[in-house]
Design a protein around this motif. Structure first.
Motif, PDB file in Angstrom:
ATOM      1  N   ALA A   1       0.832  -1.214   0.000  1.00  0.00           N
ATOM      2  CA  ALA A   1       0.000   0.000   0.000  1.00  0.00           C
ATOM      3  C   ALA A   1       0.861   1.257   0.000  1.00  0.00           C
ATOM      4  N   LEU A   2       1.957   1.225   0.745  1.00  0.00           N
ATOM      5  CA  LEU A   2       2.857   2.378   0.768  1.00  0.00           C
ATOM      6  C   LEU A   2       3.523   2.577  -0.585  1.00  0.00           C
ATOM      7  N   ALA A   3       3.928   1.492  -1.227  1.00  0.00           N
ATOM      8  CA  ALA A   3       4.552   1.602  -2.556  1.00  0.00           C
ATOM      9  C   ALA A   3       3.581   2.212  -3.565  1.00  0.00           C
ATOM     10  N   ILE A   4       2.319   1.797  -3.503  1.00  0.00           N
ATOM     11  CA  ILE A   4       1.307   2.350  -4.408  1.00  0.00           C
ATOM     12  C   ILE A   4       1.092   3.832  -4.120  1.00  0.00           C
ATOM     13  N   LEU A   5       0.917   4.172  -2.848  1.00  0.00           N
ATOM     14  CA  LEU A   5       0.720   5.573  -2.466  1.00  0.00           C
ATOM     15  C   LEU A   5       1.902   6.428  -2.907  1.00  0.00           C
ATOM     16  N   GLU A   6       3.100   5.934  -2.702  1.00  0.00           N
ATOM     17  CA  GLU A   6       4.297   6.689  -3.086  1.00  0.00           C
ATOM     18  C   GLU A   6       4.323   6.950  -4.590  1.00  0.00           C
ATOM     19  N   GLN A   7       3.986   5.970  -5.384  1.00  0.00           N
ATOM     20  CA  GLN A   7       3.968   6.153  -6.840  1.00  0.00           C
ATOM     21  C   GLN A   7       2.868   7.125  -7.262  1.00  0.00           C
ATOM     22  N   GLU A   8       1.717   7.062  -6.609  1.00  0.00           N
ATOM     23  CA  GLU A   8       0.643   8.016  -6.911  1.00  0.00           C
ATOM     24  C   GLU A   8       1.085   9.440  -6.587  1.00  0.00           C
ATOM     25  N   LEU A   9       1.730   9.609  -5.452  1.00  0.00           N
ATOM     26  CA  LEU A   9       2.204  10.936  -5.057  1.00  0.00           C
ATOM     27  C   LEU A   9       3.303  11.441  -5.986  1.00  0.00           C
ATOM     28  N   LYS A  10       4.157  10.549  -6.449  1.00  0.00           N
ATOM     29  CA  LYS A  10       5.189  10.950  -7.410  1.00  0.00           C
ATOM     30  C   LYS A  10       4.554  11.372  -8.738  1.00  0.00           C
ATOM     31  N   ALA A  11       3.512  10.670  -9.153  1.00  0.00           N
ATOM     32  CA  ALA A  11       2.795  11.070 -10.378  1.00  0.00           C
ATOM     33  C   ALA A  11       2.151  12.442 -10.177  1.00  0.00           C
ATOM     34  N   ASP A  12       1.579  12.669  -8.997  1.00  0.00           N
ATOM     35  CA  ASP A  12       1.009  13.984  -8.687  1.00  0.00           C
ATOM     36  C   ASP A  12       2.097  15.061  -8.759  1.00  0.00           C
ATOM     37  N   ALA A  13       3.281  14.750  -8.262  1.00  0.00           N
ATOM     38  CA  ALA A  13       4.386  15.714  -8.287  1.00  0.00           C
ATOM     39  C   ALA A  13       4.732  16.119  -9.713  1.00  0.00           C
ATOM     40  N   THR A  14       4.693  15.163 -10.621  1.00  0.00           N
ATOM     41  CA  THR A  14       4.991  15.448 -12.032  1.00  0.00           C
ATOM     42  C   THR A  14       3.961  16.408 -12.613  1.00  0.00           C
ATOM     43  N   VAL A  15       2.689  16.162 -12.326  1.00  0.00           N
ATOM     44  CA  VAL A  15       1.622  17.043 -12.839  1.00  0.00           C
ATOM     45  C   VAL A  15       1.738  18.426 -12.212  1.00  0.00           C
ATOM     46  N   MET A  16       2.017  18.482 -10.920  1.00  0.00           N
ATOM     47  CA  MET A  16       2.170  19.781 -10.251  1.00  0.00           C
ATOM     48  C   MET A  16       3.316  20.590 -10.845  1.00  0.00           C
ATOM     49  N   ALA A  17       4.436  19.930 -11.073  1.00  0.00           N
ATOM     50  CA  ALA A  17       5.592  20.625 -11.638  1.00  0.00           C
ATOM     51  C   ALA A  17       5.275  21.165 -13.026  1.00  0.00           C
ATOM     52  N   GLU A  18       4.578  20.385 -13.822  1.00  0.00           N
ATOM     53  CA  GLU A  18       4.200  20.827 -15.162  1.00  0.00           C
ATOM     54  C   GLU A  18       3.248  22.020 -15.094  1.00  0.00           C
ATOM     55  N   ALA A  19       2.258  21.958 -14.200  1.00  0.00           N
ATOM     56  CA  ALA A  19       1.306  23.062 -14.068  1.00  0.00           C
ATOM     57  C   ALA A  19       2.008  24.331 -13.575  1.00  0.00           C
ATOM     58  N   ALA A  20       2.914  24.192 -12.621  1.00  0.00           N
ATOM     59  CA  ALA A  20       3.651  25.360 -12.115  1.00  0.00           C
ATOM     60  C   ALA A  20       4.520  25.963 -13.218  1.00  0.00           C
ATOM     61  N   ARG A  21       5.174  25.104 -13.996  1.00  0.00           N
ATOM     62  CA  ARG A  21       6.006  25.580 -15.108  1.00  0.00           C
ATOM     63  C   ARG A  21       5.150  26.312 -16.135  1.00  0.00           C
ATOM     64  N   LEU A  22       4.023  25.712 -16.496  1.00  0.00           N
ATOM     65  CA  LEU A  22       3.143  26.334 -17.488  1.00  0.00           C
ATOM     66  C   LEU A  22       2.544  27.637 -16.973  1.00  0.00           C
ATOM     67  N   ALA A  23       2.257  27.719 -15.682  1.00  0.00           N
ATOM     68  CA  ALA A  23       1.737  28.972 -15.117  1.00  0.00           C
ATOM     69  C   ALA A  23       2.741  30.095 -15.343  1.00  0.00           C
ATOM     70  N   GLY A  24       4.007  29.803 -15.099  1.00  0.00           N
ATOM     71  CA  GLY A  24       5.054  30.803 -15.333  1.00  0.00           C
ATOM     72  C   GLY A  24       5.163  31.183 -16.796  1.00  0.00           C
ATOM     73  N   GLU A  25       5.087  30.200 -17.669  1.00  0.00           N
ATOM     74  CA  GLU A  25       5.148  30.485 -19.113  1.00  0.00           C
ATOM     75  C   GLU A  25       3.958  31.313 -19.561  1.00  0.00           C
ATOM     76  N   ARG A  26       2.778  30.959 -19.085  1.00  0.00           N
ATOM     77  CA  ARG A  26       1.566  31.698 -19.487  1.00  0.00           C
ATOM     78  C   ARG A  26       1.629  33.144 -19.001  1.00  0.00           C
ATOM     79  N   LEU A  27       2.136  33.343 -17.805  1.00  0.00           N
ATOM     80  CA  LEU A  27       2.247  34.693 -17.268  1.00  0.00           C
ATOM     81  C   LEU A  27       3.189  35.533 -18.120  1.00  0.00           C
ATOM     82  N   ALA A  28       4.268  34.943 -18.587  1.00  0.00           N
ATOM     83  CA  ALA A  28       5.270  35.658 -19.380  1.00  0.00           C
ATOM     84  C   ALA A  28       4.856  35.857 -20.833  1.00  0.00           C
ATOM     85  N   ASP A  29       3.852  35.142 -21.317  1.00  0.00           N
ATOM     86  CA  ASP A  29       3.460  35.172 -22.731  1.00  0.00           C
ATOM     87  C   ASP A  29       3.011  36.548 -23.227  1.00  0.00           C
TER      88      ASP A  29
END
Length: 155
Positions: free
Chosen positions: A5-33
């Motif tokens: 269960a911990l291994a599954i949760l950890e992988q889900e949270l890592k996937a969430d981290a990837t989406v968060m990083a992408e959204a944060a990066r895109l927010a910065g790009e959109r602001l600068a556009d």
């Protein structure tokens, strides 16, 4: 929590981290556009980033506390819950130095979702993009530290 269960949760949270990083990066790009709609596009990405963060918090509550009632001031109570160390249940997930940034993102998400005719200011969005970048960059460390602590206490 068992090892699987911990291994599954950890992988889900890592996937969430990837989406968060992408959204944060895109927010910065959109602001600068600097084109028509760029502030709204930035706001959308900040909203998306916080939604993923909150979903991560929900995952943690469900995994360790079995539930979290979605009523009343649910969003604020969820944030506060993640900042708690619950001995015998789970360690703190949200470091205290990030509570203010996360709360600012939560407030913006509420405004963005519920405003009838929002007026977005580039200076305010710039602050939020900075907070989102900091939170999304730190999130993988929170995940690693949290999961390592769970593994240590299970031994």
């Amino acid at each position: 929590m068992d090892r699987i269960a911990l291994a599954i949760l950890e992988q889900e949270l890592k996937a969430d981290a990837t989406v968060m990083a992408e959204a944060a990066r895109l927010a910065g790009e959109r602001l600068a556009d600097e084109h028509a709609g760029h502030l709204s596009a930035c706001g959308y990405e900040l909203n998306r980033m916080y939604n993923v963060l909150e979903k991560s918090f929900e995952r943690l509550c469900e995994a360790f506390e079995n539930h979290f009632e979605k009523a009343g001031d649910y969003h604020e109570r969820l944030l506060e819950r993640m900042a708690l160390d619950l001995p015998g249940i789970r360690p703190r997930f949200l470091p205290s130095e990030f509570r203010a940034s996360v709360r600012e993102l939560k407030s913006f998400r509420h405004f963005f979702r519920h405003a009838y005719d929002p007026i977005l200011r580039s200076d305010r969005l710039e602050e939020l993009v900075g907070g989102a970048a900091g939170v999304s960059a730190a999130f993988p460390t929170w995940v690693s530290s949290f999961c390592d602590t769970i593994r240590e206490t299970a031994r």
